[in-house]
Structures are given as structure tokens and as C-alpha cells.
Scaffold this active site. Structure first.
Site, PDB file in Angstrom:
ATOM      1  N   GLY A  20      64.490 -51.199  19.784  1.00 25.06           N
ATOM      2  CA  GLY A  20      65.365 -52.067  18.991  1.00 25.06           C
ATOM      3  C   GLY A  20      66.767 -52.141  19.565  1.00 25.06           C
ATOM      4  O   GLY A  20      67.726 -52.424  18.843  1.00 25.06           O
ATOM      5  N   GLY A  23      68.935 -55.220  18.876  1.00 24.94           N
ATOM      6  CA  GLY A  23      69.299 -55.547  17.495  1.00 24.94           C
ATOM      7  C   GLY A  23      70.716 -55.126  17.156  1.00 24.94           C
ATOM      8  O   GLY A  23      71.459 -54.609  17.993  1.00 24.94           O
ATOM      9  N   ASP A  64      56.762 -53.335  23.958  1.00 20.60           N
ATOM     10  CA  ASP A  64      56.573 -53.905  22.626  1.00 20.60           C
ATOM     11  C   ASP A  64      56.079 -52.806  21.703  1.00 20.60           C
ATOM     12  O   ASP A  64      55.282 -51.947  22.116  1.00 20.60           O
ATOM     13  CB  ASP A  64      55.534 -55.044  22.706  1.00 20.60           C
ATOM     14  CG  ASP A  64      55.604 -55.937  21.476  1.00 20.60           C
ATOM     15  OD1 ASP A  64      55.361 -55.430  20.359  1.00 20.60           O
ATOM     16  OD2 ASP A  64      55.904 -57.130  21.636  1.00 20.60           O
ATOM     17  N   SER A  90      62.748 -55.933  10.662  1.00 22.54           N
ATOM     18  CA  SER A  90      63.755 -55.353   9.777  1.00 22.54           C
ATOM     19  C   SER A  90      63.995 -56.199   8.527  1.00 22.54           C
ATOM     20  O   SER A  90      64.780 -55.809   7.670  1.00 22.54           O
ATOM     21  CB  SER A  90      65.077 -55.174  10.538  1.00 22.54           C
ATOM     22  OG  SER A  90      65.556 -56.439  10.938  1.00 22.54           O
ATOM     23  N   SER A 135      64.587 -46.223   5.646  1.00 21.26           N
ATOM     24  CA  SER A 135      65.270 -47.238   4.825  1.00 21.26           C
ATOM     25  C   SER A 135      65.244 -46.877   3.349  1.00 21.26           C
ATOM     26  O   SER A 135      64.279 -46.282   2.853  1.00 21.26           O
ATOM     27  CB  SER A 135      64.553 -48.573   5.031  1.00 21.26           C
ATOM     28  OG  SER A 135      64.915 -49.482   4.018  1.00 21.26           O
ATOM     29  N   GLU A 137      64.501 -48.817   1.256  1.00 23.68           N
ATOM     30  CA  GLU A 137      63.341 -49.536   0.701  1.00 23.68           C
ATOM     31  C   GLU A 137      62.154 -48.604   0.442  1.00 23.68           C
ATOM     32  O   GLU A 137      61.224 -48.977  -0.266  1.00 23.68           O
ATOM     33  CB  GLU A 137      62.917 -50.671   1.630  1.00 23.68           C
ATOM     34  CG  GLU A 137      63.881 -51.842   1.662  1.00 23.68           C
ATOM     35  CD  GLU A 137      63.682 -52.831   0.508  1.00 23.68           C
ATOM     36  OE1 GLU A 137      62.587 -52.848  -0.072  1.00 23.68           O
ATOM     37  OE2 GLU A 137      64.629 -53.567   0.206  1.00 23.68           O
ATOM     38  N   TYR A 159      57.501 -54.093   3.811  1.00 26.57           N
ATOM     39  CA  TYR A 159      58.474 -53.419   4.690  1.00 26.57           C
ATOM     40  C   TYR A 159      58.687 -51.983   4.225  1.00 26.57           C
ATOM     41  O   TYR A 159      58.652 -51.036   5.018  1.00 26.57           O
ATOM     42  CB  TYR A 159      59.800 -54.195   4.660  1.00 26.57           C
ATOM     43  CG  TYR A 159      60.969 -53.499   5.307  1.00 26.57           C
ATOM     44  CD1 TYR A 159      61.226 -53.635   6.666  1.00 26.57           C
ATOM     45  CD2 TYR A 159      61.852 -52.715   4.554  1.00 26.57           C
ATOM     46  CE1 TYR A 159      62.311 -53.002   7.264  1.00 26.57           C
ATOM     47  CE2 TYR A 159      62.933 -52.083   5.135  1.00 26.57           C
ATOM     48  CZ  TYR A 159      63.171 -52.231   6.494  1.00 26.57           C
ATOM     49  OH  TYR A 159      64.245 -51.599   7.074  1.00 26.57           O
ATOM     50  N   LYS A 163      57.884 -48.512   6.223  1.00 28.03           N
ATOM     51  CA  LYS A 163      58.931 -47.507   6.461  1.00 28.03           C
ATOM     52  C   LYS A 163      58.548 -46.169   5.831  1.00 28.03           C
ATOM     53  O   LYS A 163      58.864 -45.103   6.369  1.00 28.03           O
ATOM     54  CB  LYS A 163      60.269 -47.984   5.883  1.00 28.03           C
ATOM     55  CG  LYS A 163      60.974 -49.048   6.720  1.00 28.03           C
ATOM     56  CD  LYS A 163      61.546 -48.462   7.993  1.00 28.03           C
ATOM     57  CE  LYS A 163      62.422 -49.462   8.743  1.00 28.03           C
ATOM     58  NZ  LYS A 163      62.705 -49.019  10.123  1.00 28.03           N
TER      59      LYS A 163
HETATM   60  P1  NAP Z   1      67.615 -55.892  13.798  1.00 29.25           P
HETATM   61  O1  NAP Z   1      68.980 -56.354  14.172  1.00 29.25           O
HETATM   62  O2  NAP Z   1      66.692 -56.854  13.134  1.00 29.25           O
HETATM   63  O3  NAP Z   1      66.910 -55.315  15.103  1.00 29.25           O
HETATM   64  C1  NAP Z   1      65.528 -55.041  15.142  1.00 29.25           C
HETATM   65  C2  NAP Z   1      65.154 -54.738  16.571  1.00 29.25           C
HETATM   66  O4  NAP Z   1      63.728 -54.466  16.624  1.00 29.25           O
HETATM   67  C3  NAP Z   1      65.426 -55.876  17.539  1.00 29.25           C
HETATM   68  O5  NAP Z   1      65.930 -55.325  18.741  1.00 29.25           O
HETATM   69  C4  NAP Z   1      64.040 -56.445  17.771  1.00 29.25           C
HETATM   70  O6  NAP Z   1      63.868 -57.047  19.024  1.00 29.25           O
HETATM   71  C5  NAP Z   1      63.203 -55.180  17.729  1.00 29.25           C
HETATM   72  N1  NAP Z   1      61.795 -55.490  17.536  1.00 29.25           N
HETATM   73  C6  NAP Z   1      61.221 -56.154  16.510  1.00 29.25           C
HETATM   74  N2  NAP Z   1      59.896 -56.259  16.713  1.00 29.25           N
HETATM   75  C7  NAP Z   1      59.641 -55.661  17.901  1.00 29.25           C
HETATM   76  C8  NAP Z   1      58.470 -55.444  18.660  1.00 29.25           C
HETATM   77  N3  NAP Z   1      57.276 -55.876  18.233  1.00 29.25           N
HETATM   78  N4  NAP Z   1      58.582 -54.795  19.830  1.00 29.25           N
HETATM   79  C9  NAP Z   1      59.786 -54.372  20.281  1.00 29.25           C
HETATM   80  N5  NAP Z   1      60.924 -54.538  19.623  1.00 29.25           N
HETATM   81  C10 NAP Z   1      60.859 -55.174  18.437  1.00 29.25           C
HETATM   82  O7  NAP Z   1      67.693 -54.616  12.841  1.00 29.25           O
HETATM   83  P2  NAP Z   1      68.913 -53.615  12.603  1.00 29.25           P
HETATM   84  O8  NAP Z   1      69.738 -54.141  11.481  1.00 29.25           O
HETATM   85  O9  NAP Z   1      69.556 -53.297  13.896  1.00 29.25           O
HETATM   86  O10 NAP Z   1      68.163 -52.346  12.033  1.00 29.25           O
HETATM   87  C11 NAP Z   1      67.789 -51.258  12.885  1.00 29.25           C
HETATM   88  C12 NAP Z   1      66.729 -50.431  12.179  1.00 29.25           C
HETATM   89  O11 NAP Z   1      67.260 -49.927  10.956  1.00 29.25           O
HETATM   90  C13 NAP Z   1      65.477 -51.228  11.801  1.00 29.25           C
HETATM   91  O12 NAP Z   1      64.359 -50.396  11.954  1.00 29.25           O
HETATM   92  C14 NAP Z   1      65.695 -51.548  10.337  1.00 29.25           C
HETATM   93  O13 NAP Z   1      64.471 -51.736   9.662  1.00 29.25           O
HETATM   94  C15 NAP Z   1      66.427 -50.296   9.879  1.00 29.25           C
HETATM   95  N6  NAP Z   1      67.274 -50.523   8.715  1.00 29.25           N
HETATM   96  C16 NAP Z   1      68.268 -51.446   8.794  1.00 29.25           C
HETATM   97  C17 NAP Z   1      69.060 -51.676   7.669  1.00 29.25           C
HETATM   98  C18 NAP Z   1      70.185 -52.685   7.725  1.00 29.25           C
HETATM   99  O14 NAP Z   1      70.781 -52.966   6.666  1.00 29.25           O
HETATM  100  N7  NAP Z   1      70.534 -53.222   8.871  1.00 29.25           N
HETATM  101  C19 NAP Z   1      68.849 -50.953   6.488  1.00 29.25           C
HETATM  102  C20 NAP Z   1      67.820 -50.007   6.458  1.00 29.25           C
HETATM  103  C21 NAP Z   1      67.050 -49.786   7.588  1.00 29.25           C
HETATM  104  P3  NAP Z   1      63.901 -58.634  19.210  1.00 29.25           P
HETATM  105  O15 NAP Z   1      65.328 -58.907  19.577  1.00 29.25           O
HETATM  106  O16 NAP Z   1      62.941 -58.864  20.318  1.00 29.25           O
HETATM  107  O17 NAP Z   1      63.458 -59.256  17.919  1.00 29.25           O
END
Ligand code: NAP
Length: 340
Positions: A20, A23, A64, A90, A135, A137, A159, A163
Site C-alpha cells: 500500500g 496510498g 499484488d 480501504s 481498523s 471497523e 471491510y 480487517k
Molecule cells: P489508501 O490510500 O486507499 O491506500 C490503499 C493502498 O492499498 C493503495 O496503495 C492501493 O494501491 C493498495 N492496494 C489496494 N488493493 C491492492 C492490491 N490488490 N494489491 C496491491 N496493493 C493494493 O488507504 P490508506 O488511507 O492509506 O489506508 C492505509 C491502510 O489503513 C489500509 O489498509 C486501510 O484499510 C487502513 N485504514 C485506513 C483508515 C483511514 O482513515 N485512512 C482507517 C482505518 C484503517 P493502488 O494505488 O494500486 O490502488
């Protein structure tokens, strides 16, 4: 906060492997670690756009989360000190549309990564650490507010269920002898939050109204109450969890909560638009089949154990996002807004 954090100090260059990395959190974590002299390896899907600019200390590898053998191969080759699993689907909304994919990339992929970390540790004879982006969640519609690390895990979304599986997998490998920890992250926002998320939908929509390009915005459930933090603070928490003396699970939250309606009202105020809520329509398209009413985390444990506290308050977060998005929409027009 006066507590001296219980952390393992830097003992030379350390290597991180981040899923990730393209992201929001992956990009901030990379910048944070590189500035502390870590070497960073990240897994990206083809066509990923990576925000940070630290080419010398960052190596990107194609892969992936659906491809367990590839992830095992990468961890074997990179030999990281810490695996940060931030990748996955996410978006809760998207997980309702693609629940099976959510179960694999947000849930089962963690086992492939944990197993690879465990095997590397066994082969190399040195400790390999693992940090999971868990999370809020996982708690679903918790009857207790604020939630703590001992709140029962009862997810109500695909989701959240994925998680929760990953969260339990981390516990399983911890009891097997891997230094594996979960950061139970509450909502955290930034200028890099994808445009499809509600907070960014609000700040981009408000920016478009402020610039006279739109009249109204459409949102889902305005009454959902969330604990909104600032993403750069949250990657600092991930670093502290990775370098703690003991593997454990930590709530990462501000301890304050606000409704989506509050967020929108504050965003309109930040743009100087009076009575902005009258410009909001609710659209059933953005409602979810089920969701938690109030998520608010109690960060006492991470504060007392690792010396972490949130540095950026709700008002500042909204203000920074609105100011940023006004400039973005001024430059790119309506193309900057999410395509519904
Ligand atoms: P994000 O911006 O949506 O980033 C998600 C990342 O996962 C992106 O780099 C995406 O790559 C990658 N990804 C998705 N599917 C994939 C796959 N099949 N293979 C390889 N890479 C893949 O999320 P974030 O906000 O940075 O969150 C980081 C983590 O924290 C996540 O696990 C999220 O669920 C968790 N989280 C976030 C929040 C929040 O409020 N932000 C809260 C609780 C938990 P692509 O660019 O290729 O799509």
C-alpha cells in the site's frame, strides 16, 4: 505528554517492506521512515502513482495482494526488519460492492505476509516484525464509546469483517513467536485522501461551490459520527508500534468524535460560505446497508506506552483540506472532483 516512550532505539539502518505504499498512509510512512534513515521497499500494482520523492532510499517492486507467492518471494528477497501491511481495499463502500475481493486483499493477504515474515525469521535467525493497519471497523456498532483495545470485535461491514480476520491472524502469529502488532486505526484524513472518501468529497465539493463551479453537493449519512485524525500523525504511530519493546495492539485515535454533518458545516465555514448545510442533499446512493453509528477511540494505551498523541485538531484538519482543495479546484476545475 511527559511519558518517556518505551521504544527500541535506532541501531543502524533498518529496512521496511510496505504494502500500500502508493496510498495515503504508505506515502506518508515512506517519507517518515526515510527521514529517519530507514531503507524502504514498497509493493505496487502496475500503473500506481507514488506520491513521495525519495528515490535513493526507496525501491518499488511490482506485486499484488491477491498474489501470495509473489509476496513471499519479495519478502524473502528484501529481507525486511519490519513488514508494514497498509495495502488493501480501504473503502467500506467499495467492500459492499466487492465483498469477496475485500475478503482476500484486506483479509487473507495478511496471512500470506505474516507467513512470509515468519519463514524469513526462521531462516535468518533474526527478528522480523510485522505491523498491520487494522481498523475501528472491526468493532462494528460498538455499544461502548469510546472503544478500547478490549472492545469486542463484531464487524458489521465486509471491510470490517476482512480487517477482523487479519486482526486475529496477527494475534495468531504473535502467539507463534512473531513480533506482530495491530494499529487499530480510526479515520484519518489528509491532503492525499482519495477523492471518493466522504471527507474529501465534502472539501472538494465545498471548494467547487466557493469558486462558483457547483451549486450543491450530495452526501450519504450525515449522522455517522467518526473520530477524525491527521494521517501524518498516524504514520508516526505506526513507526512507534513497529519499534516498541513489545508486540501489542494499539488504538490510534484522537479520542474526539464529530458527525459528518459537523465536518460539512466546518468545511463550509472554512470556505466563508454561510449556512452551507442548506446546500447539501442526501443521496441514497451513498448510504450503506449497515454502518456504525459512532466510532470514537480511546488512545490512552498508546499514549501511556509509546508516548503518542494526536497533534492536529478537527478544525485544523478541515481548514487545511478546504484551503488545499480550493487551490486544486482553481487549477483543475471540476476534473478534481470525484466522478459519481
Ligand atoms: P489508501 O490510500 O486507499 O491506500 C490503499 C493502498 O492499498 C493503495 O496503495 C492501493 O494501491 C493498495 N492496494 C489496494 N488493493 C491492492 C492490491 N490488490 N494489491 C496491491 N496493493 C493494493 O488507504 P490508506 O488511507 O492509506 O489506508 C492505509 C491502510 O489503513 C489500509 O489498509 C486501510 O484499510 C487502513 N485504514 C485506513 C483508515 C483511514 O482513515 N485512512 C482507517 C482505518 C484503517 P493502488 O494505488 O494500486 O490502488
Amino acid at each position: 505528554m511527559t511519558t518517556e516512550p518505551a521504544r527500541v532505539r535506532n541501531q543502524g539502518t533498518r529496512t521496511a517492506f510496505i504494502t500500500g505504499i502508493s496510498g495515503q498512509d504508505g506515502s506518508y510512512l515512506t517519507e517518515h521512515l526515510v527521514s529517519s534513515d530507514w531503507t524502504v521497499h514498497g509493493m505496487v500494482r502496475a500503473g500506481d502513482d507514488v506520491h513521495h520523492e525519495s528515490p535513493a532510499a526507496v525501491a518499488l517492486h511490482s506485486g499484488d495482494l491477491m498474489d501470495a507467492p509473489r509476496m513471499a518471494q519479495l519478502i524473502e528477497e528484501v529481507e525486511p526488519d519490519v513488514v508494514f501491511n497498509l495495502g488493501g481495499m480501504s473503502s467500506v463502500a467499495k467492500s459492499w460492492q466487492q465483498p469477496y475481493e475485500a475478503a482476500i486483499v484486506t483479509g487473507a493477504a495478511s496471512v500470506a505476509l505474516l507467513e512470509a515474515a515468519w519463514r524469513l525469521q526462521e531462516r535468518s535467525g533474526r527478528q522480523v516484525r510485522f505491523v498491520q493497519a487494522s481498523s475501528a471497523e472491526i468493532f462494528g456498532n460498538a455499544s461502548v464509546v469510546p472503544q478500547t483495545e478490549s472492545t469486542p470485535i463484531r464487524p458489521v461491514t465486509p471491510y470490517g469483517a476482512a480487517k477482523a480476520f487479519a486482526h486475529h491472524a496477527v494475534e495468531t502469529y504473535r502467539s507463534r513467536g512473531l513480533f506482530a502488532s495491530s494499529a487499530i486505526l480510526y479515520n484519518h484524513e489528509s491532503l492525499r485522501r482519495p477523492a471518493s472518501f466522504v471527507t474529501r468529497r465534502i472539501t472538494l465539493g465545498v471548494a467547487a461551490i466557493a469558486l462558483g463551479l457547483k451549486d450543491r453537493i450530495r452526501l450519504g449519512n450525515l449522522d455517522a459520527v467518526r473520530d477524525f485524525g491527521w494521517a501524518p500523525d498516524y504514520v508516526d504511530a505506526l513507526d512507534r508500534i513497529a519499534t516498541a519493546e513489545q508486540a501489542d495492539d494499539f488504538i490510534v485515535a484522537t479520542g474526539e468524535s464529530h458527525s459528518v454533518k459537523d465536518f460539512a458545516a466546518r468545511a463550509f465555514a472554512a470556505a466563508g460560505i454561510p449556512d452551507g448545510l442548506s446546500l447539501v442533499d442526501t443521496d441514497p446512493k451513498f448510504q450503506r446497508p449497515a454502518e456504525a453509528l459512532e466510532m470514537r477511540g480511546d488512545p490512552s494505551k498508546i499514549s501511556a506506552t509509546l508516548g503518542w498523541t494526536a497533534t492536529t485538531n478537527f478544525q485544523s484538519i478541515v481548514q487545511m483540506m478546504v484551503e488545499h482543495d480550493i487551490n486544486l479546484v482553481r487549477e483543475h476545475g471540476l476534473a478534481a472532483l470525484p466522478q459519481d
